[in-house]
Design an enzyme around this catalytic site. Sequence first.
Site, PDB file in Angstrom:
ATOM      1  N   LEU A  37       2.730  -3.935  -5.465  1.00  0.00           N
ATOM      2  CA  LEU A  37       4.071  -3.694  -4.958  1.00  0.00           C
ATOM      3  C   LEU A  37       4.011  -2.396  -4.159  1.00  0.00           C
ATOM      4  O   LEU A  37       3.296  -1.465  -4.527  1.00  0.00           O
ATOM      5  CB  LEU A  37       5.084  -3.538  -6.101  1.00  0.00           C
ATOM      6  N   ASP A  38       4.749  -2.338  -3.064  1.00  0.00           N
ATOM      7  CA  ASP A  38       4.787  -1.109  -2.292  1.00  0.00           C
ATOM      8  C   ASP A  38       5.299   0.038  -3.152  1.00  0.00           C
ATOM      9  O   ASP A  38       6.037  -0.176  -4.126  1.00  0.00           O
ATOM     10  CB  ASP A  38       5.709  -1.273  -1.081  1.00  0.00           C
ATOM     11  N   LYS A  39       4.960   1.248  -2.760  1.00  0.00           N
ATOM     12  CA  LYS A  39       5.363   2.436  -3.510  1.00  0.00           C
ATOM     13  C   LYS A  39       6.852   2.429  -3.830  1.00  0.00           C
ATOM     14  O   LYS A  39       7.253   2.680  -4.976  1.00  0.00           O
ATOM     15  CB  LYS A  39       5.014   3.697  -2.709  1.00  0.00           C
ATOM     16  N   THR A  73       8.996  -0.098  -3.747  1.00  0.00           N
ATOM     17  CA  THR A  73       9.531  -1.360  -4.256  1.00  0.00           C
ATOM     18  C   THR A  73       9.425  -1.342  -5.772  1.00  0.00           C
ATOM     19  O   THR A  73       8.385  -0.988  -6.319  1.00  0.00           O
ATOM     20  CB  THR A  73       8.753  -2.566  -3.687  1.00  0.00           C
ATOM     21  N   ARG A 104       9.287  -7.472   3.887  1.00  0.00           N
ATOM     22  CA  ARG A 104       9.815  -6.478   4.828  1.00  0.00           C
ATOM     23  C   ARG A 104       9.547  -6.898   6.270  1.00  0.00           C
ATOM     24  O   ARG A 104      10.421  -6.806   7.134  1.00  0.00           O
ATOM     25  CB  ARG A 104       9.203  -5.115   4.522  1.00  0.00           C
TER      26      ARG A 104
END
Length: 317
Positions: free
Chosen positions: A148-150, A152, A250
């Site tokens: 997961l992105d930082k 998110t 995104r």
Amino acid sequence: MNDPYENSGDYSPSEPLQLRVPDDNAGRRLDQALAGLLPQHSRNRLQSWIRDGHVEIDGDVVCEPKRKVLGGETILVALPDEAANVEQAEDIPLTVVFEDETLLVINKPAGLVVHPGSGNWNGTLMNALLHHVPGIAEVPRAGIVHRLDKDTSGLLVVAKTLEAQTDLVRQLQARTVKRQYLALAAGQIRRDGGVDSPIGRHPVNRIKMAVVPESRGGKPALTWYRRLELFAHCTLVECALETGRTHQIRVHMASIGHPLVGDPVYGKHDPRLPPFRRQALHATRLGLVHPLSGRQMQWEVPMPEDMRELLETLRHG
């Protein structure tokens, strides 16, 4: 314009090193190709970086040193001067949703980086896992099989054994892992739909991803979205992933004119919306087959407080 870092040993640890696999390396192992491109580093060190998830080929993380290259691929390598700190265990609190001898499912908060990388060599989920489950150091990438992105939040599964990791990777490849996200997208989305567009590294800004034709290195990517709640200038949607490309939701939502609220990379602030300091994206539901028992399992966690507050402001503002 040529990339100043491409195929150069002179690079900054704050930037990923971009390399191009020479055409005459076709058929060679990844670690062998890297050894030729980065002769200042030992083969063992390069293999370690590959296994730890610091090497991407055409936008996909590759963890197998034996992976064969075709020639012409773009390799991104995050090689820190601080590499000695990458695998240190740190006592970082984790919100554990499920744990047994095989799996660990956590609810990741926004702001927690999953893998050590440029500018984030400690304080990551990997560092936390090495403290929470010391034996996980024997599993490549500390058992992490997806990211997961930082900024998110939400559910992320970790394998505690090599066998479980192999099984989960196969499930991800077979697209049988079910992942649903809640997202607040800019603009009004009037109907449910999907985005079936390949994603690859941005042709100019290598820090970003973009919709890129497969002929230019894009990888197949499919995102489904369903409208949940409509506001004056944005829409709450549920997104389901068929694939798992970097920044997929995104990039896909931005590509159809509905970037996520608060997204600093793919969107821009709409003064008609309340300010929000991260992309409004939360991994709310995760389903998979347990690698040991074979049982179908599913977990769900609610939105974090910041997204709940944002929705309340939109509803009553």
